[in-house]
Design an enzyme around this catalytic site. Sequence first.
Site, short mmCIF file in Angstrom:
data_model
loop_
_atom_site.label_atom_id
_atom_site.label_comp_id
_atom_site.label_asym_id
_atom_site.label_seq_id
_atom_site.Cartn_x
_atom_site.Cartn_y
_atom_site.Cartn_z
N SER A 102 0.83 -1.21 0.00
CA SER A 102 0.00 0.00 0.00
C SER A 102 0.86 1.26 0.00
O SER A 102 0.50 2.26 -0.61
CB SER A 102 -0.93 0.00 1.22
OG SER A 102 -0.19 0.01 2.43
N ARG A 118 0.29 3.61 -3.23
CA ARG A 118 -0.32 4.92 -2.99
C ARG A 118 0.46 6.01 -3.73
O ARG A 118 -0.13 6.86 -4.40
CB ARG A 118 -0.35 5.22 -1.49
CG ARG A 118 -0.99 6.56 -1.14
CD ARG A 118 -0.92 6.83 0.34
NE ARG A 118 -1.78 5.92 1.10
CZ ARG A 118 -1.35 4.88 1.79
NH1 ARG A 118 -0.05 4.60 1.84
NH2 ARG A 118 -2.20 4.11 2.45
N ASN A 138 -1.04 7.98 -7.30
CA ASN A 138 -1.22 9.43 -7.36
C ASN A 138 -0.35 10.07 -8.43
O ASN A 138 -0.81 10.95 -9.18
CB ASN A 138 -0.90 10.05 -6.00
CG ASN A 138 -2.03 9.89 -5.00
OD1 ASN A 138 -2.97 10.66 -4.98
ND2 ASN A 138 -1.92 8.87 -4.16
#
Length: 227
Positions: free
Chosen positions: A156, A160, A164
Amino acid sequence: MVGFRIAFFLFRASRKASSGVPTRFQAAVEILVEFAETQSKTLVSGPNGYIAPLGLTIFLWVIVMNCMDLVPVDLPMTLINVFGLDIAHQRILPTADVNGPLGMSMAVLALILFYSFKVKKVGGFLKELCTAPFGIYLLPFNIILNIVEYISKAFSLGMRLFGNMFAGELIFALIALLGATGTWWGFGLHWLAGSAWAIFHILIIVLQGYIFMTLTLVYLGQAHEAH
């Protein structure tokens, strides 16, 4: 290359540091150092000898890598063609390539395991792995749950950042296509939307660096604590 620049920046700051009136460069670096040290002391209980510098390095490294997204999308390939370099599928933004963020998150996972063994010793780590959170009677479930937790932390953390930055790069590419319409409104929207998104993207760049650093310190803080 980006990592080398960060290391050179911090090395130059340390060599120029003095106890007298600081220069603007030294004052700016001291603000960053104090920020990373405060975050480290807040999130990690125990010795912070190497953890605060690690947080500062991660923060600056991610920000500088993300800033490469502000380079015009067609400039890298143009320069590659001008200099006659045979580089296929060149990606200017390292954090928009899944290998970069996941590689960094795997390094963070290795640090989590290292500090877990260092602080809790082998016996304490294995005890926590086998007994938390349900107790010794549910040992198989505890082991599976803890392994999944370690893997999910690393996965994660990297995904992440990748998600983005990949989305931001994609939006820049879509905005650049407006100029390819060859119309006045296409050029107008290209400059207007591109400028607005670039300003907003600066906030995302800093925010992603802060999030990656903070989560790294949180995970290292958890490695220093026993359940």
